[in-house]
Enzyme design. Structure first.
Site, PDB file in Angstrom:
ATOM      1  N   ASN A   1       0.873  -1.064   0.010  1.00 36.44           N
ATOM      2  CA  ASN A   1       0.181   0.164  -0.225  1.00 36.44           C
ATOM      3  C   ASN A   1       0.766   1.374  -0.004  1.00 36.44           C
ATOM      4  OD1 ASN A   1      -2.074  -1.622   0.201  1.00 36.44           O
ATOM      5  ND2 ASN A   1      -2.500  -1.496   2.431  1.00 36.44           N
ATOM      6  N   VAL A   2       0.272   2.281  -0.677  1.00 36.90           N
ATOM      7  CA  VAL A   2       1.176   3.486  -0.843  1.00 36.90           C
ATOM      8  C   VAL A   2       0.478   4.783   0.058  1.00 36.90           C
ATOM      9  CG1 VAL A   2       2.049   3.104  -2.905  1.00 36.90           C
ATOM     10  CG2 VAL A   2      -0.093   4.246  -2.846  1.00 36.90           C
ATOM     11  N   ASP A   3      -0.692   4.127   0.776  1.00 32.35           N
ATOM     12  CA  ASP A   3      -1.667   5.298   1.675  1.00 32.35           C
ATOM     13  C   ASP A   3      -1.158   5.654   2.924  1.00 32.35           C
ATOM     14  OD1 ASP A   3      -3.809   2.416   2.518  1.00 32.35           O
ATOM     15  OD2 ASP A   3      -1.897   3.207   3.569  1.00 32.35           O
TER      16      ASP A   3
ATOM     17  N   HIS B   1       5.956  -0.484  -2.562  1.00 33.59           N
ATOM     18  CA  HIS B   1       5.399   0.317  -3.701  1.00 33.59           C
ATOM     19  C   HIS B   1       5.471   2.137  -3.375  1.00 33.59           C
ATOM     20  CE1 HIS B   1       3.251  -3.504  -5.112  1.00 33.59           C
ATOM     21  NE2 HIS B   1       4.406  -3.456  -5.024  1.00 33.59           N
TER      22      HIS B   1
ATOM     23  N   CYS C   1      10.898  21.114  -7.427  1.00 26.00           N
ATOM     24  CA  CYS C   1      11.881  20.499  -6.553  1.00 26.00           C
ATOM     25  C   CYS C   1      12.447  21.970  -5.812  1.00 26.00           C
ATOM     26  CB  CYS C   1      12.900  19.778  -7.108  1.00 26.00           C
ATOM     27  SG  CYS C   1      14.307  19.561  -5.964  1.00 26.00           S
TER      28      CYS C   1
ATOM     29  N   CYS D   1      16.163  22.013  -6.638  1.00 25.13           N
ATOM     30  CA  CYS D   1      16.869  22.275  -7.975  1.00 25.13           C
ATOM     31  C   CYS D   1      16.044  22.706  -8.984  1.00 25.13           C
ATOM     32  CB  CYS D   1      17.757  21.040  -8.510  1.00 25.13           C
ATOM     33  SG  CYS D   1      16.394  19.882  -9.347  1.00 25.13           S
TER      34      CYS D   1
ATOM     35  N   GLY E   1      -5.155  -9.170   2.820  1.00 22.87           N
ATOM     36  CA  GLY E   1      -5.802  -8.005   2.160  1.00 22.87           C
ATOM     37  C   GLY E   1      -5.172  -7.960   0.623  1.00 22.87           C
ATOM     38  N   THR E   2      -4.530  -8.864   0.272  1.00 20.26           N
ATOM     39  CA  THR E   2      -4.048  -8.579  -1.058  1.00 20.26           C
ATOM     40  C   THR E   2      -4.583  -9.930  -2.089  1.00 20.26           C
ATOM     41  OG1 THR E   2      -1.912  -8.650  -2.248  1.00 20.26           O
ATOM     42  CG2 THR E   2      -2.024 -10.164  -0.528  1.00 20.26           C
TER      43      THR E   2
HETATM   44  C1  BV8 Z   1       8.559  -4.649 -11.759  1.00 16.42           C
HETATM   45  C2  BV8 Z   1       1.542   1.707  -6.747  1.00 16.42           C
HETATM   46  C3  BV8 Z   1      10.302  -5.398 -12.636  1.00 16.42           C
HETATM   47  C4  BV8 Z   1       0.913   2.458  -7.967  1.00 16.42           C
HETATM   48  C5  BV8 Z   1       1.410  -0.571  -7.451  1.00 16.42           C
HETATM   49  C6  BV8 Z   1       3.142  -7.372 -17.889  1.00 16.42           C
HETATM   50  C7  BV8 Z   1       3.269  -5.995 -18.018  1.00 16.42           C
HETATM   51  C8  BV8 Z   1       4.014  -5.088 -17.126  1.00 16.42           C
HETATM   52  C9  BV8 Z   1       4.529  -5.551 -15.992  1.00 16.42           C
HETATM   53  C10 BV8 Z   1       4.363  -7.134 -15.556  1.00 16.42           C
HETATM   54  C11 BV8 Z   1       3.705  -7.798 -16.441  1.00 16.42           C
HETATM   55  N1  BV8 Z   1       3.639  -8.997 -15.855  1.00 16.42           N
HETATM   56  C12 BV8 Z   1       3.965  -8.985 -14.708  1.00 16.42           C
HETATM   57  C13 BV8 Z   1       4.371  -7.666 -14.755  1.00 16.42           C
HETATM   58  C14 BV8 Z   1       5.213  -7.213 -13.438  1.00 16.42           C
HETATM   59  C15 BV8 Z   1       4.304  -6.111 -12.567  1.00 16.42           C
HETATM   60  C16 BV8 Z   1       2.812  -7.129 -12.199  1.00 16.42           C
HETATM   61  O1  BV8 Z   1       3.113  -7.603 -11.218  1.00 16.42           O
HETATM   62  N2  BV8 Z   1       1.998  -6.838 -12.776  1.00 16.42           N
HETATM   63  C17 BV8 Z   1       0.723  -7.858 -12.143  1.00 16.42           C
HETATM   64  C18 BV8 Z   1      -0.666  -6.902 -12.424  1.00 16.42           C
HETATM   65  C19 BV8 Z   1       0.425  -8.848 -13.637  1.00 16.42           C
HETATM   66  N3  BV8 Z   1       4.948  -5.667 -11.662  1.00 16.42           N
HETATM   67  C20 BV8 Z   1       5.646  -4.360 -11.750  1.00 16.42           C
HETATM   68  O2  BV8 Z   1       5.539  -3.822 -12.719  1.00 16.42           O
HETATM   69  C21 BV8 Z   1       6.650  -4.264 -10.527  1.00 16.42           C
HETATM   70  N4  BV8 Z   1       7.466  -3.803 -11.241  1.00 16.42           N
HETATM   71  O3  BV8 Z   1       7.944  -5.841 -11.718  1.00 16.42           O
HETATM   72  O4  BV8 Z   1       9.637  -4.436 -11.980  1.00 16.42           O
HETATM   73  C22 BV8 Z   1      11.440  -4.861 -13.622  1.00 16.42           C
HETATM   74  C23 BV8 Z   1      12.401  -5.331 -13.625  1.00 16.42           C
HETATM   75  C24 BV8 Z   1      13.461  -5.013 -14.498  1.00 16.42           C
HETATM   76  C25 BV8 Z   1      13.278  -3.508 -14.897  1.00 16.42           C
HETATM   77  C26 BV8 Z   1      12.042  -2.732 -14.693  1.00 16.42           C
HETATM   78  C27 BV8 Z   1      11.090  -3.306 -13.812  1.00 16.42           C
HETATM   79  C28 BV8 Z   1       6.061  -3.017  -9.897  1.00 16.42           C
HETATM   80  C29 BV8 Z   1       4.514  -3.248  -9.339  1.00 16.42           C
HETATM   81  C30 BV8 Z   1       4.000  -2.082  -8.307  1.00 16.42           C
HETATM   82  C31 BV8 Z   1       2.835  -1.417  -9.183  1.00 16.42           C
HETATM   83  N5  BV8 Z   1       2.491  -0.366  -8.188  1.00 16.42           N
HETATM   84  N6  BV8 Z   1       1.004   0.436  -6.918  1.00 16.42           N
HETATM   85  C32 BV8 Z   1      -0.292   2.975  -7.500  1.00 16.42           C
HETATM   86  O5  BV8 Z   1      -0.924   2.783  -6.219  1.00 16.42           O
HETATM   87  O6  BV8 Z   1      -1.161   3.430  -8.300  1.00 16.42           O
HETATM   88  S1  BV8 Z   1       0.569  -2.214  -7.497  1.00 16.42           S
HETATM   89  C33 BV8 Z   1      -1.019  -1.928  -6.767  1.00 16.42           C
HETATM   90  O7  BV8 Z   1      -1.542  -3.286  -6.914  1.00 16.42           O
HETATM   91  C34 BV8 Z   1      -1.118  -1.470  -5.357  1.00 16.42           C
HETATM   92  O8  BV8 Z   1       0.357  -1.053  -4.745  1.00 16.42           O
HETATM   93  C35 BV8 Z   1      -1.623  -2.600  -4.809  1.00 16.42           C
HETATM   94  O9  BV8 Z   1      -0.988  -2.659  -3.539  1.00 16.42           O
HETATM   95  C36 BV8 Z   1      -0.965  -3.609  -5.584  1.00 16.42           C
HETATM   96  C37 BV8 Z   1      -1.576  -4.995  -5.339  1.00 16.42           C
HETATM   97  O10 BV8 Z   1      -2.753  -4.751  -5.148  1.00 16.42           O
HETATM   98  P1  BV8 Z   1      -3.589  -5.610  -3.793  1.00 16.42           P
HETATM   99  O11 BV8 Z   1      -2.768  -4.689  -2.677  1.00 16.42           O
HETATM  100  O12 BV8 Z   1      -3.463  -6.870  -3.736  1.00 16.42           O
HETATM  101  O13 BV8 Z   1      -4.919  -4.883  -4.059  1.00 16.42           O
HETATM  102  P2  BV8 Z   1      -6.339  -5.457  -4.630  1.00 16.42           P
HETATM  103  O14 BV8 Z   1      -7.339  -4.522  -4.953  1.00 16.42           O
HETATM  104  O15 BV8 Z   1      -5.743  -6.168  -5.887  1.00 16.42           O
HETATM  105  O16 BV8 Z   1      -6.798  -6.780  -3.897  1.00 16.42           O
HETATM  106  C38 BV8 Z   1      -7.589  -6.322  -2.662  1.00 16.42           C
HETATM  107  C39 BV8 Z   1      -7.774  -7.712  -1.873  1.00 16.42           C
HETATM  108  O17 BV8 Z   1      -8.056  -7.394  -0.602  1.00 16.42           O
HETATM  109  C40 BV8 Z   1      -8.728  -8.595  -2.590  1.00 16.42           C
HETATM  110  O18 BV8 Z   1      -8.161  -9.872  -2.605  1.00 16.42           O
HETATM  111  C41 BV8 Z   1     -10.040  -8.551  -1.636  1.00 16.42           C
HETATM  112  O19 BV8 Z   1     -10.724  -9.717  -1.443  1.00 16.42           O
HETATM  113  C42 BV8 Z   1      -9.425  -8.025  -0.708  1.00 16.42           C
HETATM  114  N7  BV8 Z   1     -10.178  -7.467   0.469  1.00 16.42           N
HETATM  115  C43 BV8 Z   1     -11.057  -6.515   0.236  1.00 16.42           C
HETATM  116  N8  BV8 Z   1     -11.616  -5.959   1.520  1.00 16.42           N
HETATM  117  C44 BV8 Z   1     -11.032  -6.570   2.489  1.00 16.42           C
HETATM  118  C45 BV8 Z   1     -10.120  -7.437   1.841  1.00 16.42           C
HETATM  119  N9  BV8 Z   1      -9.194  -8.339   2.706  1.00 16.42           N
HETATM  120  C46 BV8 Z   1      -9.265  -8.139   3.989  1.00 16.42           C
HETATM  121  N10 BV8 Z   1     -10.288  -7.244   4.726  1.00 16.42           N
HETATM  122  C47 BV8 Z   1     -10.784  -6.437   4.105  1.00 16.42           C
HETATM  123  N11 BV8 Z   1     -11.944  -5.787   4.619  1.00 16.42           N
HETATM  124 ZN    ZN Z   2      15.718  18.523  -7.539  1.00 17.80          ZN
END
Ligand code: BV8
Ligand code: ZN
Length: 245
Positions: free
Chosen positions: A108-110, A125, A154, A157, A194-195
């Site tokens: 999370n980023v919150d 993240h 910034c 700079c 929660g992921t």
């Molecule tokens: C990287 C910040 C490597 C931004 C986020 C194809 C194309 C491009 C990339 C990829 C690809 N295939 C794989 C990748 C890699 C990609 C990836 O994994 N993609 C996935 C979607 C397939 N990953 C990346 O790009 C990462 N970087 O791999 O770099 C690299 C290597 C070399 C050179 C360069 C790079 C970077 C990933 C970070 C992305 N940024 N967030 C923003 O916030 O805008 S990710 C984003 O999703 C959020 O941070 C969030 O945290 C994250 C995961 O989601 P969840 O937290 O799981 O949230 P979600 O809504 O999905 O699920 C909520 C869950 O809670 C559910 O299960 C629900 O049932 C449950 N829930 C609901 N209520 C409750 C509950 N649980 C408990 N209690 C409740 N009350």
């Molecule tokens: Zn700067």
């Protein structure tokens, strides 16, 4: 084993009481009861101006339309401004002092874990309350800068700031994943809260903990790709379940 929220198994209670090293990985679901919209799950993805978040939060948006990225993140900070940690964040903040070793890793980023009192949080993240200079790399608390609209400059700079958040296709903060993975290798109890376990490399942390022999517990109202590798799946909202421990 899937147990309803009402019951914490005696097995989990005894492991919770005797654990030496605990790792908690959280996702958007831990903030859901604070009113923060999750990204997936519940049959919807977060849209903004009709664009899904995984288009908006793409690294190429920084080059192509930094102003739109700031509009998206200014909007999200505005939503988050009024939201508070919920009992799930508070329970996790209290757990820290109950174990010899405790590590909280969040996707999370919150910033709500910090707001609940958690310290040394590994933010895989980044953090929506921080900006980073594209020119000199300096980081700033956007609340201190009073950033509201547009692309902030910034103070060091004069360069353009970007949100200090990891977008899709971007590397995680240097060392963050490695630090979290080392903790996952050594924990004897691992909570995944929660992921949807779809985003990598974050989702590989529970796999590392499981391979290292940790007792695995998932807390989520829905099953996820990780559910099958967990010893216990506590099916329900984190804000109700975590305080039971
Ligand atoms: C990287 C910040 C490597 C931004 C986020 C194809 C194309 C491009 C990339 C990829 C690809 N295939 C794989 C990748 C890699 C990609 C990836 O994994 N993609 C996935 C979607 C397939 N990953 C990346 O790009 C990462 N970087 O791999 O770099 C690299 C290597 C070399 C050179 C360069 C790079 C970077 C990933 C970070 C992305 N940024 N967030 C923003 O916030 O805008 S990710 C984003 O999703 C959020 O941070 C969030 O945290 C994250 C995961 O989601 P969840 O937290 O799981 O949230 P979600 O809504 O999905 O699920 C909520 C869950 O809670 C559910 O299960 C629900 O049932 C449950 N829930 C609901 N209520 C409750 C509950 N649980 C408990 N209690 C409740 N009350
Ligand atoms: Zn700067």
């Amino acid at each position: 084993m899937q147990t309803k929220a009402s019951g914490i198994s005696s097995e989990l209670r005894s492991r919770f009481a005797s654990a030496r090293s605990v790792l908690v990985l959280t996702g958007a679901g831990v903030s859901a009861e604070s009113g923060v919209p999750t990204f997936r799950g519940g049959g919807h993805t977060t849209l903004w101006k009709g664009m899904p978040f995984n288009v908006l939060s793409l690294s190429r948006m920084i080059e192509s339309d930094l102003a739109a990225v700031w509009e998206w993140f200014n909007y999200r900070r505005g939503v988050l401004q009024t939201l508070k940690p919920n009992p799930a964040h508070q329970a996790i903040a209290n757990w820290r002092r109950r174990f010899e070793e405790f590590c909280l890793v969040t996707q999370n980023v919150d910033g709500l874990h910090h707001a609940a009192g958690s310290v040394d949080v590994i933010e895989l993240h980044g953090n929506v309350w921080r900006g980073r200079c594209l020119q000199c790399g300096s980081r700033y608390d956007l609340r201190a800068l009073g950033t509201r609209e547009g692309v902030p400059s910034c103070p060091e700079c004069g360069g353009s700031l970007r949100p200090d958040v990891v977008l899709f296709g971007e590397m995680l903060p240097l060392g963050a994943f490695e630090q979290a993975a080392a903790k996952a290798e050594n924990c004897d109890l691992c909570f995944v809260v929660g992921t949807s376990a779809l985003v990598y490399p974050a989702a590989s942390l529970p796999e590392i903990a499981s391979t290292s022999g940790a007792y695995m517990v998932e807390v989520n109202p829905e099953r996820t790709p990780l559910s099958d590798l967990c010893h216990e799946v506590l099916c329900g909202p984190a804000g109700e379940i975590l305080p039971l421990l």
